[in-house]
Design a protein around this motif. Sequence first.
Motif, PDB file in Angstrom:
ATOM      1  N   GLN A  50      37.212  51.423  24.345  1.00  0.00           N
ATOM      2  CA  GLN A  50      36.308  50.670  23.463  1.00  0.00           C
ATOM      3  C   GLN A  50      34.891  51.232  23.521  1.00  0.00           C
ATOM      4  N   PHE A  51      34.478  51.687  24.686  1.00  0.00           N
ATOM      5  CA  PHE A  51      33.147  52.291  24.824  1.00  0.00           C
ATOM      6  C   PHE A  51      33.079  53.591  24.034  1.00  0.00           C
ATOM      7  N   LYS A  52      34.134  54.410  24.147  1.00  0.00           N
ATOM      8  CA  LYS A  52      34.163  55.681  23.407  1.00  0.00           C
ATOM      9  C   LYS A  52      34.165  55.455  21.904  1.00  0.00           C
ATOM     10  N   ASN A  53      34.863  54.387  21.469  1.00  0.00           N
ATOM     11  CA  ASN A  53      34.959  54.092  20.031  1.00  0.00           C
ATOM     12  C   ASN A  53      33.729  53.384  19.496  1.00  0.00           C
ATOM     13  N   GLY A  54      32.810  53.009  20.377  1.00  0.00           N
ATOM     14  CA  GLY A  54      31.583  52.351  19.939  1.00  0.00           C
ATOM     15  C   GLY A  54      31.683  50.840  19.851  1.00  0.00           C
ATOM     16  N   GLU A  55      32.832  50.273  20.212  1.00  0.00           N
ATOM     17  CA  GLU A  55      32.968  48.814  20.189  1.00  0.00           C
ATOM     18  C   GLU A  55      32.106  48.185  21.281  1.00  0.00           C
ATOM     19  N   ILE A  56      31.982  48.872  22.398  1.00  0.00           N
ATOM     20  CA  ILE A  56      31.047  48.484  23.455  1.00  0.00           C
ATOM     21  C   ILE A  56      29.870  49.436  23.313  1.00  0.00           C
ATOM     22  N   LYS A  57      28.696  48.883  23.097  1.00  0.00           N
ATOM     23  CA  LYS A  57      27.544  49.689  22.682  1.00  0.00           C
ATOM     24  C   LYS A  57      26.846  50.453  23.808  1.00  0.00           C
ATOM     25  N   THR A  58      26.685  49.834  24.983  1.00  0.00           N
ATOM     26  CA  THR A  58      25.883  50.473  26.028  1.00  0.00           C
ATOM     27  C   THR A  58      26.679  50.647  27.314  1.00  0.00           C
ATOM     28  N   GLN A  59      26.204  51.591  28.116  1.00  0.00           N
ATOM     29  CA  GLN A  59      26.816  51.817  29.430  1.00  0.00           C
ATOM     30  C   GLN A  59      26.650  50.577  30.307  1.00  0.00           C
ATOM     31  N   GLN A  60      25.514  49.887  30.178  1.00  0.00           N
ATOM     32  CA  GLN A  60      25.270  48.677  30.963  1.00  0.00           C
ATOM     33  C   GLN A  60      26.283  47.589  30.612  1.00  0.00           C
ATOM     34  N   GLU A  61      26.567  47.445  29.329  1.00  0.00           N
ATOM     35  CA  GLU A  61      27.557  46.453  28.902  1.00  0.00           C
ATOM     36  C   GLU A  61      28.933  46.808  29.464  1.00  0.00           C
ATOM     37  N   LEU A  62      29.279  48.081  29.400  1.00  0.00           N
ATOM     38  CA  LEU A  62      30.552  48.545  29.955  1.00  0.00           C
ATOM     39  C   LEU A  62      30.609  48.270  31.456  1.00  0.00           C
ATOM     40  N   ASN A  63      29.531  48.617  32.166  1.00  0.00           N
ATOM     41  CA  ASN A  63      29.495  48.408  33.618  1.00  0.00           C
ATOM     42  C   ASN A  63      29.640  46.935  33.974  1.00  0.00           C
ATOM     43  N   LYS A  64      29.009  46.041  33.204  1.00  0.00           N
ATOM     44  CA  LYS A  64      29.104  44.608  33.479  1.00  0.00           C
ATOM     45  C   LYS A  64      30.542  44.129  33.282  1.00  0.00           C
ATOM     46  N   LEU A  65      31.157  44.555  32.184  1.00  0.00           N
ATOM     47  CA  LEU A  65      32.545  44.160  31.929  1.00  0.00           C
ATOM     48  C   LEU A  65      33.481  44.690  33.020  1.00  0.00           C
ATOM     49  N   LEU A  66      33.275  45.948  33.413  1.00  0.00           N
ATOM     50  CA  LEU A  66      34.100  46.513  34.483  1.00  0.00           C
ATOM     51  C   LEU A  66      33.906  45.736  35.785  1.00  0.00           C
ATOM     52  N   ALA A  67      32.662  45.374  36.081  1.00  0.00           N
ATOM     53  CA  ALA A  67      32.383  44.601  37.295  1.00  0.00           C
ATOM     54  C   ALA A  67      33.040  43.224  37.227  1.00  0.00           C
ATOM     55  N   ASP A  68      33.004  42.602  36.044  1.00  0.00           N
ATOM     56  CA  ASP A  68      33.637  41.279  35.884  1.00  0.00           C
ATOM     57  C   ASP A  68      35.144  41.368  36.131  1.00  0.00           C
ATOM     58  N   TYR A  69      35.777  42.384  35.563  1.00  0.00           N
ATOM     59  CA  TYR A  69      37.224  42.525  35.747  1.00  0.00           C
ATOM     60  C   TYR A  69      37.564  42.960  37.173  1.00  0.00           C
ATOM     61  N   ALA A  70      36.693  43.738  37.806  1.00  0.00           N
ATOM     62  CA  ALA A  70      36.918  44.100  39.212  1.00  0.00           C
ATOM     63  C   ALA A  70      36.819  42.848  40.087  1.00  0.00           C
ATOM     64  N   ALA A  71      35.853  41.977  39.773  1.00  0.00           N
ATOM     65  CA  ALA A  71      35.718  40.728  40.530  1.00  0.00           C
ATOM     66  C   ALA A  71      36.956  39.854  40.342  1.00  0.00           C
ATOM     67  N   LYS A  72      37.476  39.822  39.115  1.00  0.00           N
ATOM     68  CA  LYS A  72      38.698  39.052  38.848  1.00  0.00           C
ATOM     69  C   LYS A  72      39.864  39.610  39.667  1.00  0.00           C
ATOM     70  N   ARG A  73      40.000  40.937  39.671  1.00  0.00           N
ATOM     71  CA  ARG A  73      41.066  41.573  40.457  1.00  0.00           C
ATOM     72  C   ARG A  73      40.912  41.232  41.933  1.00  0.00           C
ATOM     73  N   ASN A  74      39.692  41.352  42.454  1.00  0.00           N
ATOM     74  CA  ASN A  74      39.457  41.063  43.864  1.00  0.00           C
ATOM     75  C   ASN A  74      39.737  39.599  44.186  1.00  0.00           C
ATOM     76  N   PHE A  75      39.401  38.695  43.268  1.00  0.00           N
ATOM     77  CA  PHE A  75      39.688  37.274  43.470  1.00  0.00           C
ATOM     78  C   PHE A  75      41.198  37.047  43.548  1.00  0.00           C
ATOM     79  N   GLU A  76      41.939  37.651  42.609  1.00  0.00           N
ATOM     80  CA  GLU A  76      43.394  37.472  42.585  1.00  0.00           C
ATOM     81  C   GLU A  76      44.043  38.043  43.844  1.00  0.00           C
ATOM     82  N   ILE A  77      43.544  39.179  44.315  1.00  0.00           N
ATOM     83  CA  ILE A  77      44.074  39.763  45.545  1.00  0.00           C
ATOM     84  C   ILE A  77      43.740  38.860  46.733  1.00  0.00           C
TER      85      ILE A  77
END
Length: 160
Positions: A91-118
Amino acid sequence: MDTVKPFAEMIANLLVKALDGLAKAIAFVTGNMDEYNKKLADKKATQDAADNLAKQQRDFEANAYKYDEFTQRKIKADIDYNAKKAELNEQFKNGEIKTQQELNKLLADYAAKRNFEIGQADKDRQNKVDEAARQQAEKDEQKRQQRLQIEKDYHIVTGK
């Protein structure tokens, strides 16, 4: 048709190689060789990640029965995170996610979700172990009480 297929595949492969060579030549002439190499490396990394994700999913489906429910949940959380990470990067490559910061925040949110589930799977495993230990302790205590009662009854009956 079977004799034409190998010939068509060979021509297609040659065409792909020729176009790749042409792209390299154009990149070299225009001075964009570094950019070309970066894009090529990025494309390879994306393909490697997709291949790795497919392998993880295939291995999990084939071998999940070997693991307890908690380990399965942990592996699934990791696979889900890797799939989401690949999706977000696309989505970042296709321009659906506009900034690297937005991508990093989303990745961090999903990493936190993964860590919570584990972490939750680990906590649930420990709760199951604790519950089994509590139940065993109750059974042991019941047996001890039964033995005491038998001894008490024996002393009452025998007078000893």
